[in-house]
Design a protein around this motif. Structure first.
Motif, PDB file in Angstrom:
ATOM      1  N   THR A   1      -0.362  -0.290 -16.374  1.00 38.94           N
ATOM      2  CA  THR A   1      -0.788   0.563 -14.915  1.00 38.94           C
ATOM      3  C   THR A   1      -1.804   1.478 -15.379  1.00 38.94           C
ATOM      4  O   THR A   1      -2.061   1.867 -16.522  1.00 38.94           O
ATOM      5  N   ALA A   2      -2.385   2.014 -14.353  1.00 39.54           N
ATOM      6  CA  ALA A   2      -3.431   3.008 -14.314  1.00 39.54           C
ATOM      7  C   ALA A   2      -3.605   3.898 -13.127  1.00 39.54           C
ATOM      8  O   ALA A   2      -3.231   3.386 -12.036  1.00 39.54           O
ATOM      9  N   ASP A   3      -3.715   5.078 -13.405  1.00 33.51           N
ATOM     10  CA  ASP A   3      -3.966   5.958 -12.348  1.00 33.51           C
ATOM     11  C   ASP A   3      -5.492   6.094 -12.011  1.00 33.51           C
ATOM     12  O   ASP A   3      -6.043   6.352 -12.769  1.00 33.51           O
ATOM     13  N   CYS A   4      -5.916   5.881 -10.679  1.00 30.59           N
ATOM     14  CA  CYS A   4      -7.177   5.655 -10.423  1.00 30.59           C
ATOM     15  C   CYS A   4      -7.592   6.584  -9.236  1.00 30.59           C
ATOM     16  O   CYS A   4      -6.810   6.921  -8.275  1.00 30.59           O
ATOM     17  N   VAL A   5      -8.830   6.838  -9.025  1.00 33.42           N
ATOM     18  CA  VAL A   5      -9.359   7.693  -7.929  1.00 33.42           C
ATOM     19  C   VAL A   5      -9.796   6.531  -6.854  1.00 33.42           C
ATOM     20  O   VAL A   5     -10.496   5.557  -7.360  1.00 33.42           O
ATOM     21  N   VAL A   6      -9.594   7.000  -5.357  1.00 33.47           N
ATOM     22  CA  VAL A   6     -10.153   6.041  -4.623  1.00 33.47           C
ATOM     23  C   VAL A   6     -11.420   6.719  -4.005  1.00 33.47           C
ATOM     24  O   VAL A   6     -11.562   7.474  -3.390  1.00 33.47           O
ATOM     25  N   GLY A   7     -12.533   5.618  -4.535  1.00 34.48           N
ATOM     26  CA  GLY A   7     -13.968   6.321  -4.300  1.00 34.48           C
ATOM     27  C   GLY A   7     -14.215   5.664  -3.198  1.00 34.48           C
ATOM     28  O   GLY A   7     -15.568   5.922  -2.855  1.00 34.48           O
ATOM     29  N   GLY A   8     -13.548   4.794  -2.314  1.00 32.40           N
ATOM     30  CA  GLY A   8     -14.114   3.973  -0.997  1.00 32.40           C
ATOM     31  C   GLY A   8     -13.315   3.055  -0.581  1.00 32.40           C
ATOM     32  O   GLY A   8     -12.117   3.069  -1.418  1.00 32.40           O
ATOM     33  N   PHE A   9     -13.514   2.415   0.503  1.00 29.39           N
ATOM     34  CA  PHE A   9     -12.733   1.289   0.988  1.00 29.39           C
ATOM     35  C   PHE A   9     -13.518   0.609   1.884  1.00 29.39           C
ATOM     36  O   PHE A   9     -14.613   0.756   2.146  1.00 29.39           O
ATOM     37  N   ARG A  10     -12.823  -0.626   2.000  1.00 28.91           N
ATOM     38  CA  ARG A  10     -13.532  -1.532   2.985  1.00 28.91           C
ATOM     39  C   ARG A  10     -12.765  -1.740   4.015  1.00 28.91           C
ATOM     40  O   ARG A  10     -11.218  -1.852   3.953  1.00 28.91           O
ATOM     41  N   TYR A  11     -12.985  -2.106   5.309  1.00 22.30           N
ATOM     42  CA  TYR A  11     -12.433  -2.682   6.582  1.00 22.30           C
ATOM     43  C   TYR A  11     -11.969  -4.027   6.394  1.00 22.30           C
ATOM     44  O   TYR A  11     -12.674  -4.748   5.805  1.00 22.30           O
ATOM     45  N   GLU A  12     -10.953  -4.239   6.795  1.00 19.69           N
ATOM     46  CA  GLU A  12     -10.855  -5.895   7.130  1.00 19.69           C
ATOM     47  C   GLU A  12     -11.668  -6.528   7.922  1.00 19.69           C
ATOM     48  O   GLU A  12     -12.447  -6.171   8.823  1.00 19.69           O
ATOM     49  N   LYS A  13     -11.668  -7.954   7.468  1.00 19.14           N
ATOM     50  CA  LYS A  13     -12.896  -8.691   8.266  1.00 19.14           C
ATOM     51  C   LYS A  13     -12.305  -8.678   9.794  1.00 19.14           C
ATOM     52  O   LYS A  13     -11.431  -8.822  10.243  1.00 19.14           O
TER      53      LYS A  13
ATOM     54  N   SER B   1     -11.955  -6.198  11.896  1.00 19.85           N
ATOM     55  CA  SER B   1     -11.092  -5.152  12.119  1.00 19.85           C
ATOM     56  C   SER B   1     -11.380  -3.806  11.922  1.00 19.85           C
ATOM     57  O   SER B   1     -12.422  -3.739  11.076  1.00 19.85           O
ATOM     58  N   LYS B   2     -11.006  -2.870  12.461  1.00 23.29           N
ATOM     59  CA  LYS B   2     -11.239  -1.498  12.232  1.00 23.29           C
ATOM     60  C   LYS B   2     -10.090  -0.773  11.562  1.00 23.29           C
ATOM     61  O   LYS B   2      -9.949   0.293  11.554  1.00 23.29           O
ATOM     62  N   LEU B   3      -9.378  -1.682  10.571  1.00 23.00           N
ATOM     63  CA  LEU B   3      -8.300  -1.045   9.647  1.00 23.00           C
ATOM     64  C   LEU B   3      -8.757  -1.502   8.520  1.00 23.00           C
ATOM     65  O   LEU B   3      -9.578  -2.155   8.173  1.00 23.00           O
ATOM     66  N   VAL B   4      -8.193  -0.541   7.686  1.00 27.96           N
ATOM     67  CA  VAL B   4      -8.416  -0.673   6.130  1.00 27.96           C
ATOM     68  C   VAL B   4      -8.118  -1.964   5.586  1.00 27.96           C
ATOM     69  O   VAL B   4      -6.878  -2.577   5.811  1.00 27.96           O
ATOM     70  N   GLY B   5      -8.830  -2.608   4.799  1.00 23.44           N
ATOM     71  CA  GLY B   5      -8.387  -3.857   4.040  1.00 23.44           C
ATOM     72  C   GLY B   5      -8.110  -3.691   2.624  1.00 23.44           C
ATOM     73  O   GLY B   5      -7.298  -4.390   2.122  1.00 23.44           O
ATOM     74  N   SER B   6      -9.015  -2.984   1.902  1.00 24.85           N
ATOM     75  CA  SER B   6      -8.879  -2.764   0.396  1.00 24.85           C
ATOM     76  C   SER B   6      -9.316  -1.060   0.031  1.00 24.85           C
ATOM     77  O   SER B   6     -10.388  -0.786   0.879  1.00 24.85           O
ATOM     78  N   LEU B   7      -8.789  -0.768  -0.824  1.00 26.23           N
ATOM     79  CA  LEU B   7      -9.294   0.436  -1.617  1.00 26.23           C
ATOM     80  C   LEU B   7     -10.119   0.205  -2.647  1.00 26.23           C
ATOM     81  O   LEU B   7      -9.605  -0.653  -3.439  1.00 26.23           O
ATOM     82  N   LEU B   8     -10.969   1.027  -3.128  1.00 27.02           N
ATOM     83  CA  LEU B   8     -12.062   0.694  -4.018  1.00 27.02           C
ATOM     84  C   LEU B   8     -11.615   1.688  -4.901  1.00 27.02           C
ATOM     85  O   LEU B   8     -11.575   2.962  -4.839  1.00 27.02           O
ATOM     86  N   LEU B   9     -11.578   1.360  -6.300  1.00 21.70           N
ATOM     87  CA  LEU B   9     -10.887   2.168  -7.437  1.00 21.70           C
ATOM     88  C   LEU B   9     -11.881   2.794  -8.275  1.00 21.70           C
ATOM     89  O   LEU B   9     -12.941   1.838  -8.563  1.00 21.70           O
ATOM     90  N   GLY B  10     -11.872   3.769  -8.921  1.00 18.64           N
ATOM     91  CA  GLY B  10     -12.756   4.102  -9.802  1.00 18.64           C
ATOM     92  C   GLY B  10     -11.947   5.276 -10.853  1.00 18.64           C
ATOM     93  O   GLY B  10     -10.842   5.584 -10.779  1.00 18.64           O
TER      94      GLY B  10
END
Length: 347
Positions: free
Chosen positions: A221-233, A235-244
């Motif tokens: 496991t790793a602790d990551c910063v959420v540096g961004g996100f993408r919406y679902e296709k 949709s205006k709901l979050v689809g994925s978190l971008l990790l840094g």
């Protein structure tokens, strides 16, 4: 979802007030694949809780999270317990845990991080916390122990715990072993109250703020910063978190993504993320467009202020990136984003 916005800068101003001449950040661990062997190693269970350094001066008690943020407000029953101990001056390092139906519950810990004092007081009565201590940083006579080796610090901690005779339901000393086979048994049995084994050199001082210990988990496991996100296709709901993770130059590099977000959590999470939108998100390597594995996702992504931390499960790392998507295990409001760097996974 539980998330507490916090600055990247640690707050360790309490150290001087409690007799320590340096800022006392917790000594941390880097991830390894196997337990180290040979002479001079001490092994301890890795408890599933909030890291906590407890300061006491007279009857004044201060609890600090790994991030340096104060915890006392959220655990008033632990402040009261430490204030009532016969020892009037000490600094100890440990892990705050809460037991629910016979098992340690990280969710119960997160529920304490609540803005309403009445809610915190209610929870403190219903699910009181326990402090599992494993190191002593200042002795009861006011002597700093940071420069002393672990063997000596452990001896002083054992004397301290024997002397205070605290309620074991709320305050205990963590077991240790120097036997590799026992440590291997602990590791193979982890996954409930513990999530691995921490390995420390008995001849080493307390290296405040350094990853000078080794941790081995059954899960990587790793602790990551959420540096961004993408919406679902579509949709205006979050689809994925971008990790840094932060690199050696202090820049936030994009290292992968997680899309393991429950549908029921997406509306609230989307609103929280949208409130944190702010460029650039990643100050080092930034996300690219969709690959052949992610053609159902938009190439657009939303940058965020680096305030949220998540723990994710991963399988392999290639080129300083997670080779595949990760599994979101939990949010880590107790961690400071700047603590999420490559060194925690041995890079």
């Amino acid at each position: 979802m539980v998330a507490v916005a916090e600055s990247n800068a640690p707050d360790h101003s309490n150290a001087a007030a409690y007799g320590l001449s340096i800022a006392t950040e917790p000594m941390e661990a880097k991830l390894a694949k196997a337990l180290p062997s040979g002479e001079g190693w001490q092994y301890e269970p890795k408890w599933d809780g909030f890291r906590c350094i407890a300061f006491k001066n007279g009857t004044s008690v201060d609890l600090r999270a790994k991030s340096g943020k104060p915890l006392g407000r959220y655990f008033p029953e632990m402040v009261a317990l430490l204030a009532g101990l016969p020892a009037t001056d000490f600094v100890i390092d440990g892990e705050l845990v809460i037991e629910v139906t016979g098992k340690l519950s990280f969710d119960a810990l997160q529920m304490r991080l609540h803005p309403a004092e009445s809610r915190i007081r209610k929870l403190s009565r219903e699910t009181p916390s326990r402090l599992i201590v494993f190191d002593m940083l200042m002795d009861t006579d006011g002597t700093p122990l940071l420069d002393r080796d672990l063997a000596y610090r452990r001896e002083r901690l054992e004397v301290f715990c024997d002397g205070i005779k605290a309620d074991p339901d709320h305050f205990i000393i963590s077991p240790t072993t120097r036997n590799l086979r026992v440590a291997e048994t602990w590791l193979s049995g982890s996954g409930g109250d513990t999530d691995g084994v921490v390995c420390k050199r008995i001849d080493e001082p307390y290296r405040s703020g350094e990853r000078a210990m080794t941790k081995v988990k059954r899960l990587r496991t790793a602790d990551c910063v959420v540096g961004g996100f993408r919406y679902e296709k579509d949709s205006k709901l979050v689809g994925s978190l971008l990790l840094g993770l932060y690199n050696d130059d202090g820049q936030l590099d994009h290292v992968g993504f997680t899309s393991a977000i429950a549908d029921i959590e997406k509306p609230e999470l989307t609103a929280r993320l949208e409130a944190l939108r702010d460029a650039p998100g990643f100050t080092g390597k930034a996300p690219r467009g969709p690959s052949r594995w992610t053609t159902d996702r938009s190439s657009d992504w939303e940058p965020l202020r680096p305030e949220l931390v998540v723990e994710v499960k991963f399988d392999q790392i290639t080129g300083r990136r997670f080779r595949h998507g990760t599994k979101l295990l939990r949010w880590r409001p107790d961690k400071r984003p700047s603590q999420c760097d490559f060194s925690q996974i041995g890079l």
